[in-house]
Design a protein around this motif. Structure first.
Motif, PDB file in Angstrom:
ATOM      1  N   SER A 166       0.830  -1.205   0.000  1.00  0.00           N
ATOM      2  CA  SER A 166       0.000   0.000   0.000  1.00  0.00           C
ATOM      3  C   SER A 166       0.865   1.256   0.000  1.00  0.00           C
ATOM      4  CB  SER A 166      -0.920   0.003   1.223  1.00  0.00           C
ATOM      5  OG  SER A 166      -1.815  -1.096   1.191  1.00  0.00           O
ATOM      6  N   SER A 215      -5.668   6.891   5.166  1.00  0.00           N
ATOM      7  CA  SER A 215      -5.466   5.528   5.670  1.00  0.00           C
ATOM      8  C   SER A 215      -5.299   5.529   7.181  1.00  0.00           C
ATOM      9  CB  SER A 215      -4.234   4.901   5.011  1.00  0.00           C
ATOM     10  OG  SER A 215      -4.382   4.791   3.626  1.00  0.00           O
ATOM     11  N   SER A 259      -7.147  -1.009   6.444  1.00  0.00           N
ATOM     12  CA  SER A 259      -7.485   0.384   6.129  1.00  0.00           C
ATOM     13  C   SER A 259      -6.619   0.906   4.990  1.00  0.00           C
ATOM     14  CB  SER A 259      -7.298   1.256   7.377  1.00  0.00           C
ATOM     15  OG  SER A 259      -8.191   0.879   8.400  1.00  0.00           O
ATOM     16  N   PHE A 260      -5.321   0.637   5.059  1.00  0.00           N
ATOM     17  CA  PHE A 260      -4.432   1.071   3.984  1.00  0.00           C
ATOM     18  C   PHE A 260      -4.795   0.377   2.671  1.00  0.00           C
ATOM     19  CE2 PHE A 260      -2.077   3.037   7.273  1.00  0.00           C
ATOM     20  CZ  PHE A 260      -1.139   3.885   6.694  1.00  0.00           C
TER      21      PHE A 260
END
Length: 421
Positions: free
Chosen positions: A228, A250, A271-272
């Protein structure tokens, strides 16, 4: 505190130290403050119970956990600094700078630490709060951030946002591999903290691939997170500011003091990944599209935080406000004795990498592509969540918002240190 400063002067070749004090509580942090107050009350009850039962050592640990740093403590530190270092300053002569100075942030100390680096008062930060990484990103200025500084041995972890804010071809290529990297590799400090191997308790089937070529690929949460981060570097290289917003969003989505994570089973790595998968979305609409893609049963209700509910709209609004706080946190400008935003407000979208009118950049923050800075027009009628200093008349529809108010010296507690070598 004074002893710690003396140790840094003696052992680290530091010329000057700025002690940064927290100020008033951020309006958007109410739920976190309530949760912390609740934990302190629970710890106090437990400490008294343990003491009554004769378990003195255990009770002391609980008592420490329920301590709340208050105004008079900060005043004591400030007075001690003045008494010791002001006298040394006078003895050294009028041209010498005080070795230790106190700076009082209007709100959070982390944003103030970044502001001191922006204004070239300091060149490094010592802290244990990871929020400083986000503030370094939003103000587009990489500076050394020193974590876990051991006062006995001097060992510490140093990390910067160079890997994102100053991406080079070599840095990007090194980031895409797991081969041993030279000391100049900006991703090296990240790899130190991110495991790219299997965890002993991890189910091996989860990472099994059919292709033998992929068997040597790094596996684990650390490798997923690095993937990411590489995507953010790519985005930042193509459109300055876009990768920064991905990183900030993020961090916010994974949970922070302003917006505690309200999504079950979705931590930092996920989340990322979600932000990376929605990198093609408009930055101002990205949170909404991500939340729409998440099943309703993943949302967690929090009775302490009335701003969050199962409604996607209300949670997305909170996340958007949180992003604005990280970009435009109110900070103290030492040179003018005023309170200013960490980065300038923008209502309008303008193409171009740099701000062509330097007069609008009143806080010396390095310029980003204007279209990649969160737009405040959505909340223009009420920016009080940034601080009561911002009223409904702060912004207009024709250009950048501006604020410059006299800075009050509100003390709360000593939080972090910024260093001048």
């Amino acid at each position: 505190m004074l002893k710690r400063c003396d140790e840094l002067f003696a052992n680290a070749s530091i010329r000057q130290i700025y002690l940064v004090f927290d100020g008033k509580r951020s309006p958007l942090k109410d739920s976190t403050n309530q949760e912390r107050a609740k934990k302190r009350r629970i710890n106090l009850i437990e400490a008294r119970r343990l003491k009554q039962e004769g378990m003195t050592i255990l009770s002391q640990d609980k008592y420490k956990a329920c301590i709340k740093v208050v105004h008079w403590m900060a005043q004591s530190v400030h007075k001690a600094v003045q008494n010791k270092y002001s006298s040394l300053h006078l003895l050294a002569g009028t041209n010498a700078l005080p070795k230790v100075k106190c700076v009082f942030s209007p709100y959070e100390a982390d944003a103030q630490l970044a502001k001191l680096c922006i204004d070239n008062y300091t060149q490094a930060v010592v802290t244990e709060d990871s929020d400083i990484l986000v503030y370094s990103a939003t103000c587009n200025l990489p500076f050394p951030i020193i974590y876990k500084l051991d006062r006995e041995t001097g060992s510490c972890n140093v990390i910067t946002m160079d890997w994102l804010l100053s991406p080079s071809t070599s840095t990007f290529n090194d980031a895409c591999t797991t081969r041993p990297s030279p000391p100049t590799d900006a991703f090296e400090s990240l790899r130190t903290h991110l495991s790219t191997q299997h965890y002993p308790h991890t189910n091996a089937k989860q990472y099994t691939t059919k292709s033998k070529k992929n068997n040597t690929s790094p596996k684990g949460p650390g490798a997923a997170l690095l993937t990411s981060l590489r995507a953010m570097v790519t985005k930042e290289k193509h459109l300055p500011g876009s990768g920064i917003r991905m990183f900030v969003q993020s961090c916010i989505l994974s949970g922070c003091d302003y917006a505690p994570n309200q999504l079950s089973g979705i931590g930092p790595v996920t989340s990322f990944k979600l932000i990376r998968e929605h990198s093609h979305r408009n930055s101002d609409e990205r949170f909404f599209h991500i939340l729409k893609s998440i099943p309703n049963d993943k949302f967690i209700s929090n009775p302490l935080n009335k701003q969050i509910s199962h409604s996607i709209d209300s949670y997305e609004t909170l996340l958007a406000k949180c992003e604005l706080v990280f970009y435009h946190h109110l900070v103290y400008q030492v040179s003018t004795n005023t309170i200013v935003p960490l980065t300038q407000f923008q209502h309008i979208l303008t193409l171009g990498k740099h701000n062509k009118n330097p007069d609008t950049n009143t806080n010396n923050s390095p310029s980003l592509t204007i279209s990649m800075v969160p737009c405040t027009k959505r909340f223009a009628n009420n920016l009080s969540f940034l601080g009561p200093e911002l009223n409904t008349n702060t912004c207009d529809d024709d250009g950048p918002c501006k604020i410059s108010v006299k800075a009050p010296l509100n003390l709360k507690h000593a939080a972090n240190r910024a260093l001048s070598p």
